[in-house]
Design a protein around this motif. Structure first.
Motif, mmCIF file in Angstrom:
data_model
loop_
_atom_site.group_PDB
_atom_site.id
_atom_site.type_symbol
_atom_site.label_atom_id
_atom_site.label_comp_id
_atom_site.label_asym_id
_atom_site.label_seq_id
_atom_site.Cartn_x
_atom_site.Cartn_y
_atom_site.Cartn_z
ATOM 1 N N THR B 79 0.833 -1.203 0.000
ATOM 2 C CA THR B 79 0.000 0.000 0.000
ATOM 3 C C THR B 79 0.863 1.246 0.000
ATOM 4 O O THR B 79 0.484 2.269 -0.564
ATOM 5 C CB THR B 79 -0.902 0.044 1.249
ATOM 6 N N VAL B 106 -2.250 -4.429 -2.111
ATOM 7 C CA VAL B 106 -2.613 -5.632 -1.355
ATOM 8 C C VAL B 106 -1.575 -5.995 -0.297
ATOM 9 O O VAL B 106 -1.745 -6.965 0.420
ATOM 10 C CB VAL B 106 -2.814 -6.842 -2.288
ATOM 11 N N GLY B 107 -0.520 -5.214 -0.204
ATOM 12 C CA GLY B 107 0.513 -5.532 0.788
ATOM 13 C C GLY B 107 1.765 -6.095 0.146
ATOM 14 O O GLY B 107 1.706 -6.724 -0.907
ATOM 15 N N SER B 109 3.945 -8.531 0.971
ATOM 16 C CA SER B 109 4.084 -9.982 0.821
ATOM 17 C C SER B 109 3.236 -10.502 -0.318
ATOM 18 O O SER B 109 3.688 -11.297 -1.140
ATOM 19 C CB SER B 109 3.698 -10.682 2.122
ATOM 20 N N LYS B 113 4.414 -12.213 -3.898
ATOM 21 C CA LYS B 113 3.833 -13.485 -4.315
ATOM 22 C C LYS B 113 3.161 -13.348 -5.684
ATOM 23 O O LYS B 113 3.280 -14.215 -6.544
ATOM 24 C CB LYS B 113 2.808 -13.933 -3.270
ATOM 25 N N GLY B 196 3.569 -8.214 9.756
ATOM 26 C CA GLY B 196 3.545 -8.498 8.322
ATOM 27 C C GLY B 196 3.607 -7.220 7.511
ATOM 28 O O GLY B 196 3.894 -7.245 6.322
#
Lengths: 279, 320
Positions: B79, B106-107, B109, B113, B196
Motif C-alpha cells: 500500500t 494488497v501488501g 508480501s 507473491k 507483516g
C-alpha cells in the motif's frame, strides 16, 4: 413443472456446494499449519509473534469470550425487556413505530457501527475513564448495539406466539400483568428466546470490522475492561492482507478454530431448542 | 434416492468450481504475456538493452517518450508503494497514453507473491525482500525510491526530539510516561502497524526493535501497543491520542500529527538522501525476468529523471 423441480433442486444443491467448498477451503488451508505448531500449543499459547513464527491464540480466545459474554449479557437484559415492552406494555401504534426503528438498527452495516464507536464511544471512554479508549469496554458496547435487534426480534416473535388462552387463563386465576409476563409468557416463549440469544452469540463472536476499529488490537489477555484486546476474527482480518507462508497458514488455522466454535454453538443451540420444545 | 442425487450433484459442482478456479489462474498469465508479445516489435531493441540488471544499479538515461507501445501492466503489492505509483500513473499517462496501469494495493508480501506466480506483472514491496522469498522466487528487485519513516506524536505533545534509543524504549514500553523524558505527565500510548506490514518490519529493523526468544528473533514492540491496520489508521489514532506515538511514511505527514526530529534531524527528503536522517527503507518493484514492452517502458520511465521528479514531489527520496 418438472423444470421448476430441477431449478429448486439446483438452488438447494448450490447452498450445499457453498458450505462444503468453504468448509473444505478452510480445513485444507488450516490443517497444514498444525505440522508447524501443535493444536494444543496453538490454542494455549500466550504469544502471537508472527515475526518469530510463534503462534498462540489464547489471548484472543479470552478476548473474544469476554467480549461476547459482556455484550450478550447486557444484550439479553436490554433486549428481552424491550421485547416485553413492545409486545405487552406499549400501545400498538407506538410499538409498531419502535419495532420499525429496531429493524433499521439491524440493517446498519457493521462498519458504520465501528465508525460510530471510534468517533463517539472511544473518546467518551477515553475522557471519562482514562486510557486510550480503544478497549474491551468499547467492543462490548458496540457489540451490544449490534446484537440487540436479533434478541429483540426473536423475543418479540416468540412472545407474540404465546396462545391468547394462556393470558386469559392467567388473568382468570387472578394473576397480575407482570406475573403473567414473567411466570407464563416468558416461560412458554423460552425456546424462541434462547434461539435468539444463540444467534446473538454467533453474531457477536463473528463480528469483525466494527470490533477491529474500536478494540485496539493488542494481543494480550485483558487485565481489565479498559485493556486493548484483539478478537479471533479481528486477528484474521487484520493480518491476512500482509501474511505469507506459515503466518498465512496460522491465520487459516485461526479461522478453522473459529469455524469449529461457531459450529459448536449452532449444534448446542439446536440441542437446547429441541430439549426445551420437548420439555 | 433424493439424497444420493443431491450429494452427487454437490460433489460434481464443487469439483467443477475447483477446476474453474485452477484453469482461470493458469490462463491469465499467458494471456497478458501474449498481449505484450503482439505489441512489442517497435520496442524490442529498447527493452533488451535496458534489462533489469542495469536498472537495479543505475537509472537508464534514455527517455522512452511515446514510442507507440500499448497494452496493460498489472501491478500489485504494498500500500505504501501504491500511493507513489498512482502519482506515477498520472504522469505516465501523459507520456504513454496507450499503456494502462492496473494498480492493486494488497501488501508487500502479497505483491511479491503475485509477481512470482504471474498474477501481476510487477510486484510492489515497501521492505527488503526476505532471504526466504529471494530463494523461493528469484525475482528481480528494482529500487525506485527511498521512503523516510517519521516517528509521529500528537501535535499537543511538547516533545519534539527523540534519540533512536528513546524511540526504542518508548516502543518497547520501557518508558511508560512522557514525563520520564521531560514531557507532560501523560501515559505513553504506543501505536503500531500489524505484523507483516512492510513499514513495521523496516521500522523494527532500523530501530532495533528485535529480541530473541528461544533462539528466534521476534519483534520487541510492547504487547500493550495499540495495533492498527494501515498507515492511515495509525495516523488517525495518533491524532486522536494525546499520549500517542506512532510511525508513518513521510508522505502521510500533515498538521493532524507532528513528526519528531531524531537526534535533531527532521525527516525530510534532503536529509534522508544525505543519510543524516536514519529511518528510511527502499521502495521496490519486483519482476520476473521477461518484462513485456509496456512494463519495461514503465520501469524506464520511473527510473528516468521525469519519474524520479514525480516521486520527489510526493516526498519520496529519489535514487536516480
Amino acid at each position: 413443472m418438472d423444470i421448476m423441480k430441477w431449478v429448486f433442486r439446483g438452488c438447494a444443491a448450490l447452498t450445499i456446494v457453498a458450505i462444503s467448498v468453504i468448509g473444505f477451503f478452510i480445513i485444507f488451508n488450516g490443517l497444514s499449519f498444525f505440522t508447524h505448531t501443535s493444536l494444543w500449543s496453538f490454542l494455549t499459547g500466550q504469544y502471537w509473534l508472527p515475526s518469530g513464527e510463534i503462534f498462540g491464540i489464547f489471548p484472543m480466545l479470552v478476548s473474544s469470550f469476554f467480549a461476547t459474554l459482556g455484550s450478550v449479557t447486557i444484550g439479553i437484559l436490554i433486549g428481552v425487556s424491550t421485547a416485553i415492552v413492545l409486545v405487552e406494555l406499549l400501545p400498538a401504534k407506538l410499538a409498531s413505530i419502535l419495532s420499525k426503528m429496531i429493524d433499521l438498527l439491524a440493517g446498519i452495516p457493521s462498519v458504520i457501527y465501528g465508525f460510530f464507536g471510534l468517533m463517539v464511544i472511544v473518546p467518551l471512554i477515553k475522557n471519562n475513564l482514562g486510557g486510550s479508549g480503544l478497549s474491551l469496554l468499547a467492543v462490548i458496547i458496540i457489540l451490544t448495539f449490534m446484537i440487540l435487534p436479533t434478541i429483540i426480534r426473536m423475543t418479540e416473535v416468540s412472545l407474540k406466539a404465546v396462545p391468547r388462552e394462556y393470558k386469559e387463563g392467567a388473568y382468570a386465576l387472578g394473576a397480575t400483568r407482570l406475573q403473567y409476563i414473567f411466570k407464563v409468557q416468558l416461560r412458554s416463549a423460552k425456546s424462541g428466546i434462547i434461539a435468539g440469544i444463540m444467534l446473538a452469540i454467533g453474531r457477536a463472536l463473528g463480528e469483525t470490522m466494527a470490533v477491529m476499529l474500536v478494540a485496539g488490537n493488542a494481543v494480550i489477555i485483558p487485565e481489565n475492561i479498559l485493556s486493548a484486546v484483539r478478537t479471533v476474527t479481528a486477528n484474521i482480518a487484520m493480518e491476512m492482507s500482509y501474511a505469507s507462508g506459515v503466518h498465512e497458514q496460522a491465520l487459516f488455522a485461526t479461522g478453522l478454530v473459529l469455524f469449529a466454535i461457531i459450529i459448536g454453538i449452532n449444534i448446542l443451540m439446536q440441542w437446547i431448542v429441541r430439549r426445551l420444545d420437548r420439555g | 434416492m433424493k439424497r444420493k442425487f443431491l450429494s452427487t450433484l454437490a460433489l460434481l459442482m464443487s469439483s467443477s468450481v475447483l477446476l474453474i478456479g485452477c484453469s482461470s489462474n493458469d490462463t491469465s498469465t499467458p494471456a497478458t504475456e501474449n498481449a505484450g508479445a503482439t505489441s512489442t516489435p517497435s520496442n524490442t531493441v529498447d527493452s533488451a538493452s535496458s534489462d533489469s540488471d542495469s536498472a537495479e544499479t543505475d537509472a537508464p538515461t534514455s527517455d522512452t517518450t511515446g514510442n507507440g507501445v500499448s497494452g496493460k501492466v498489472s501491478i500489485a503489492g504494498s500500500t505504501t508503494v501504491a500511493s507513489p505509483m498512482e502519482a506515477i500513473q498520472e504522469a505516465f499517462k501523459e507520456v504513454e497514453p496507450n499503456i494502462t496501469l492496473e494498480i492493486q494495493a494488497v501488501g508487500s508480501s502479497a505483491g511479491i507473491k503475485a509477481a512470482a506466480d504471474g498474477t501481476a506483472e510487477i510486484g510492489m514491496a515497501s521492505r527488503e525482500v526476505k532471504d526466504s522469498e529471494r530463494a523461493e522466487y528469484g525475482l528481480n528487485e528494482i529500487v525506485i525510491a527511498k521512503d523516510a519513516i517519521a516517528v509521529v506524536v500528537h501535535p499537543d505533545n511538547p516533545i519534539t526530539d527523540l534519540t533512536i534509543d528513546q524511540v526504542k524504549d518508548l516502543f518497547e514500553g520501557t518508558i511508560k510516561n512522557w514525563s520520564e523524558i521531560g514531557g507532560a505527565d501523560q501515559d505513553v500510548i504506543v501505536i503500531c502497524r500489524e505484523d507483516g506490514s512492510g513499514t513495521r518490519s523496516a521500522f523494527e529493523e532500523i530501530i532495533g526493535l528485535e529480541m530473541d526468544i528461544n533462539g528466534v528473533t521476534v519483534s520487541s514492540v510492547s504487547p500493550m501497543a495499540i495495533i492498527q491496520e494501515g498507515t492511515g489508521a495509525v495516523k488517525a489514532t495518533t491524532a486522536a491520542q494525546e499520549g500517542g506515538i506512532g510511525f508513518v511514511s513521510l508522505g502521510y505527514i500533515d498538521n493532524t500529527i507532528s513528526a519528531v526530529t531524531i537526534s535533531g534531524v527532521a525527516p525530510t527528503v534532503e536529509d534522508t538522501l544525505s543519510g543524516a536522517y536514519p529511518i528510511s527503507r527502499p521502495l521496490l518493484l519486483v519482476t520476473q525476468d521477461d518484462l513485456s514492452a509496456q512494463a519495461q517502458a514503465l520501469v524506464d520511465y520511473i527510473l528516468g529523471s521525469d519519474g524520479q521528479a514525480v516521486l520527489e514531489s510526493h516526498n519520496y527520496v529519489p535514487v536516480g
